[in-house]
Enzyme design. Structure first.
Site, mmCIF file in Angstrom:
data_model
loop_
_atom_site.group_PDB
_atom_site.id
_atom_site.type_symbol
_atom_site.label_atom_id
_atom_site.label_comp_id
_atom_site.label_asym_id
_atom_site.label_seq_id
_atom_site.Cartn_x
_atom_site.Cartn_y
_atom_site.Cartn_z
ATOM 1 N N TYR A 108 -89.993 -29.377 84.196
ATOM 2 C CA TYR A 108 -90.622 -29.126 85.493
ATOM 3 C C TYR A 108 -92.149 -29.022 85.378
ATOM 4 O O TYR A 108 -92.819 -28.730 86.348
ATOM 5 C CB TYR A 108 -90.051 -27.845 86.114
ATOM 6 C CG TYR A 108 -88.574 -27.933 86.449
ATOM 7 C CD1 TYR A 108 -88.112 -28.830 87.422
ATOM 8 C CD2 TYR A 108 -87.632 -27.135 85.808
ATOM 9 C CE1 TYR A 108 -86.748 -28.921 87.737
ATOM 10 C CE2 TYR A 108 -86.267 -27.221 86.118
ATOM 11 C CZ TYR A 108 -85.842 -28.113 87.081
ATOM 12 O OH TYR A 108 -84.503 -28.208 87.391
ATOM 13 N N ASP A 170 -79.580 -22.083 79.878
ATOM 14 C CA ASP A 170 -79.171 -22.864 78.701
ATOM 15 C C ASP A 170 -80.033 -22.561 77.489
ATOM 16 O O ASP A 170 -79.543 -22.498 76.373
ATOM 17 C CB ASP A 170 -79.277 -24.365 79.004
ATOM 18 C CG ASP A 170 -78.304 -24.777 80.071
ATOM 19 O OD1 ASP A 170 -77.124 -24.955 79.761
ATOM 20 O OD2 ASP A 170 -78.732 -24.884 81.240
ATOM 21 N N HIS A 420 -88.102 -34.872 78.888
ATOM 22 C CA HIS A 420 -87.237 -35.016 80.047
ATOM 23 C C HIS A 420 -87.856 -34.481 81.317
ATOM 24 O O HIS A 420 -88.767 -33.666 81.308
ATOM 25 C CB HIS A 420 -85.883 -34.349 79.805
ATOM 26 C CG HIS A 420 -85.950 -32.848 79.831
ATOM 27 N ND1 HIS A 420 -86.422 -32.117 78.779
ATOM 28 C CD2 HIS A 420 -85.627 -31.959 80.785
ATOM 29 C CE1 HIS A 420 -86.373 -30.832 79.078
ATOM 30 N NE2 HIS A 420 -85.902 -30.703 80.294
ATOM 31 N N TYR A 501 -83.662 -28.498 94.587
ATOM 32 C CA TYR A 501 -83.913 -27.044 94.604
ATOM 33 C C TYR A 501 -85.170 -26.657 93.844
ATOM 34 O O TYR A 501 -85.634 -25.527 93.960
ATOM 35 C CB TYR A 501 -82.684 -26.294 94.058
ATOM 36 C CG TYR A 501 -82.718 -25.953 92.581
ATOM 37 C CD1 TYR A 501 -82.400 -26.903 91.608
ATOM 38 C CD2 TYR A 501 -83.067 -24.680 92.144
ATOM 39 C CE1 TYR A 501 -82.434 -26.591 90.266
ATOM 40 C CE2 TYR A 501 -83.099 -24.363 90.792
ATOM 41 C CZ TYR A 501 -82.782 -25.317 89.852
ATOM 42 O OH TYR A 501 -82.823 -25.001 88.520
ATOM 43 N N ARG A 502 -85.756 -27.591 93.110
ATOM 44 C CA ARG A 502 -86.856 -27.265 92.206
ATOM 45 C C ARG A 502 -87.351 -28.586 91.649
ATOM 46 O O ARG A 502 -86.570 -29.530 91.560
ATOM 47 C CB ARG A 502 -86.270 -26.406 91.082
ATOM 48 C CG ARG A 502 -87.192 -25.893 90.028
ATOM 49 C CD ARG A 502 -86.338 -25.074 89.054
ATOM 50 N NE ARG A 502 -87.107 -24.452 88.005
ATOM 51 C CZ ARG A 502 -86.566 -23.796 86.973
ATOM 52 N NH1 ARG A 502 -85.256 -23.683 86.882
ATOM 53 N NH2 ARG A 502 -87.317 -23.246 86.053
#
Ligand code: ADP
Length: 558
Positions: A108, A170, A420, A501-502
């Protein structure tokens, strides 16, 4: 003179001359001490590549050039008054601040700011105390630098884990505060971290200090002469979220309205027994039936935790890189995916859950769960003992009882120089919706030349569908395709009524734009609140697509 006089940042804050920046840094040094401030002045500072040693100044998983989203300096306050002083100084200089706790917000944007040249506010380096673990009330109060691993270790070291568990995402290396304010999730019954927060202390954009909910009511035993941040809080601060009057905590999540300096989080009482399990589904098209089974069980709370339905490649990628499975450079075909599933003794879809409580309770619940899922032809049930070599099941066994790890980092290495992005739309818990999202996202991933890697994370009444876009960060074509893919998926999703959501810094504007009901009523309210609380736009300009008045959004398009 100041230790920063000779240093020129790679990127200056907007509308700030080098002289003015030096003047600013001189005063920053006076506040935090020169050892707690770093000017990001050379490429040597942009060499971090690992989650274990994350950058505090740029996005290690950049899809633009790495210099684009970079801080001018990183500053680590030692206490709340220093945070307040920094915020006031930034108002004087009109220099933007980008607060973060650890900077492991990988996928993110990490610690990188949305506006190039912002000053990174490293809240986690010095402010990392576990302030309280309350066993009777089952909650903890923490500072920004406390990671999930820290909090778990604390419980273990103080023999408290027999009483209390935490919930972990995670990867356990991020902070409790950072993950919670970004509305991240974990996998126990307490998986919705934001739902489980209780009590916040926030430095507002004008430098003042605010406590949420019951924290607004002074504790009669508090020392009124102590500075506010040190005053003993109300005894019910960590017990009841809403207090009196409007409930404002939410405006400090995914937010540019404040800097969280303390937060309470509810802990789960050790349930007195635990059993994790895996149910494998052999065929790609079993997904539909499995999701239909999940909905009533989850809404009805037979499924007690946040279970996940993982695509075969997410598990495969934890256990090996792409090269270990194939020489092909094309997206893997269904036949190849079947072969990988067979080799790993897994399904095309794999459902990881757990039951909680004493044995008689677990047995009854497990009977219902097995009775429901094993009606899918070919579905199989496993417990961790059945698969000692299954690294994912062994890891989930820990994660689902709140024991943190970093094992799941491995799937990022699916490609060489793996990095990622997450594409994270919300889905109904329904076969039709889940399969439709899977088909749209898989097709686009393959169009971009990537394998589909994803998981459905089952919340109370919806799923966070997490598509892991793994790309090679040293290959400009791979980065470009990843960027194309996420931009395209956002529009594909919005056309179908699906919203994320984000998201990563690079596409915050685009996603904010899709939440457009009634002429962008949400954004207009967000902008009004921003203007009221932060008129100079000091804190995190551009975060989640909200731009202060003084910024032209077009100038910052990515
Ligand atoms: P993690 O703790 O998981 O490493 P980060 O520190 O990268 O997460 O934080 C993720 C995002 O959460 C930041 O970019 C910022 O927007 C927000 N955030 C983190 N900590 C704070 C804080 N103490 N106050 C306000 N916002 C924060």
């Amino acid at each position: 003179s100041s230790p920063f006089d000779a240093e020129r940042p790679l990127a200056l804050p907007p509308n700030t001359s080098l002289e003015r920046f030096k003047d600013f840094m001189r005063q920053i040094g006076d506040i935090v001490g020169s050892e707690n401030a770093t000017v990001i002045s050379s490429d040597a500072e942009l060499q971090h590549e690992s989650y274990m040693d994350p950058s505090k100044a740029y996005d290690m998983y950049h899809i633009t050039t790495k210099e684009y989203l970079v801080s001018s300096a990183v500053v680590a306050p030692r206490n709340v008054p220093e945070v307040q002083a920094i915020v006031r100084l930034c108002n004087d200089f009109e220099i933007p601040l980008w607060p973060f706790s650890i900077g492991r917000n990988v996928g993110y944007g990490g610690a990188a700011p949305r506006v190039t040249g912002s000053v990174g506010l490293d809240m986690g380096r010095n402010m990392k105390k576990i302030l309280e673990v309350n066993t009777e009330g089952a909650y903890a109060f923490v500072e920004p630098g406390v990671t999930f691993i820290d909090l778990h270790d604390y419980l273990v070291e103080h023999n408290l884990r027999e009483k209390l568990w935490i919930d972990v995402p995670d990867l356990g290396g991020g902070s409790v505060i950072g993950n919670t304010v970004e509305r991240g999730v974990g996998y126990t019954p307490y998986g919705d971290h934001w739902m489980m927060h209780c009590g916040m202390e926030v430095v507002l954009p004008d430098g003042s200090l605010w406590r949420s909910g019951m924290g607004g009511l002074p504790n009669p035993n508090a020392d009124p002469n102590a500075p506010p941040h040190e005053q003993k809080p109300n005894d019910t601060w960590g017990l009841f979220n809403y207090g009196f009057g409007p409930y404002n905590d939410g405006i400090f999540t995914q937010s540019s309205l404040g800097i969280v300096v303390k937060m309470g989080i509810w802990l789960m009482v050790n349930p007195g027994g635990y059993q994790s399990y895996l149910i494998t589904f052999p065929k790609d098209d079993n997904l539909h039936a499995a999701l239909e089974i999940i909905r009533p069980l989850r809404v009805g709370m037979v499924l007690q935790n946040v279970p996940t339905m993982r695509h075969i490649l997410l598990d495969a990628a934890v256990m090996g890189d792409r090269k270990s499975y194939t020489n092909s450079d094309k997206p893997l075909t269904d036949d190849e995916l079947d072969a990988i599933a067979t080799k790993l003794n897994l399904g095309r879809w794999n459902f990881y859950g757990a039951v909680y409580g004493p044995k008689p309770i677990r047995d009854v619940i497990l009977q219902v769960i097995k009775g429901a899922f094993l009606q899918v032809p070919g579905a199989k049930y496993f417990e961790p003992e059945d698969m000692p070599d299954n690294l994912v099941l062994q890891t989930r066994h820990n994660t689902l009882q709140g024991i943190p790890s970093t094992t799941e980092l491995k799937w990022v290495d699916w490609l060489p120089n793996g990095a990622h992005l997450f594409f994270s739309p919300i889905a109904k818990v329904s076969g039709d919706d889940g399969v439709a999202q899977y088909e749209v996202t898989r097709t686009r991933c393959e169009e971009a030349g990537f394998d589909f890697i994803g998981t459905f994370v089952v919340g109370m009444r919806e799923m966070h569908h997490i598509v892991c876009i793994v790309f090679n960060r040293k290959d400009p074509s791979s980065r470009k395709r990843a960027h194309w893919l996420i931009r395209t998926l956002i529009d594909d999703a919005a056309e179908r009524g699906w919203g994320e959501y984000r998201t990563h810094l690079s596409v915050m504007d685009q996603i904010a734009g899709t939440y457009s009901f009634n002429d962008h009523a949400q954004m207009r309210l967000n902008e009004k609140i921003k203007e009221a609380l932060d008129p100079k736009g000091i804190i995190s300009p551009g975060k989640n697509g909200i731009w202060p008045k003084g910024y032209k959004k077009e100038d910052w398009a990515i």
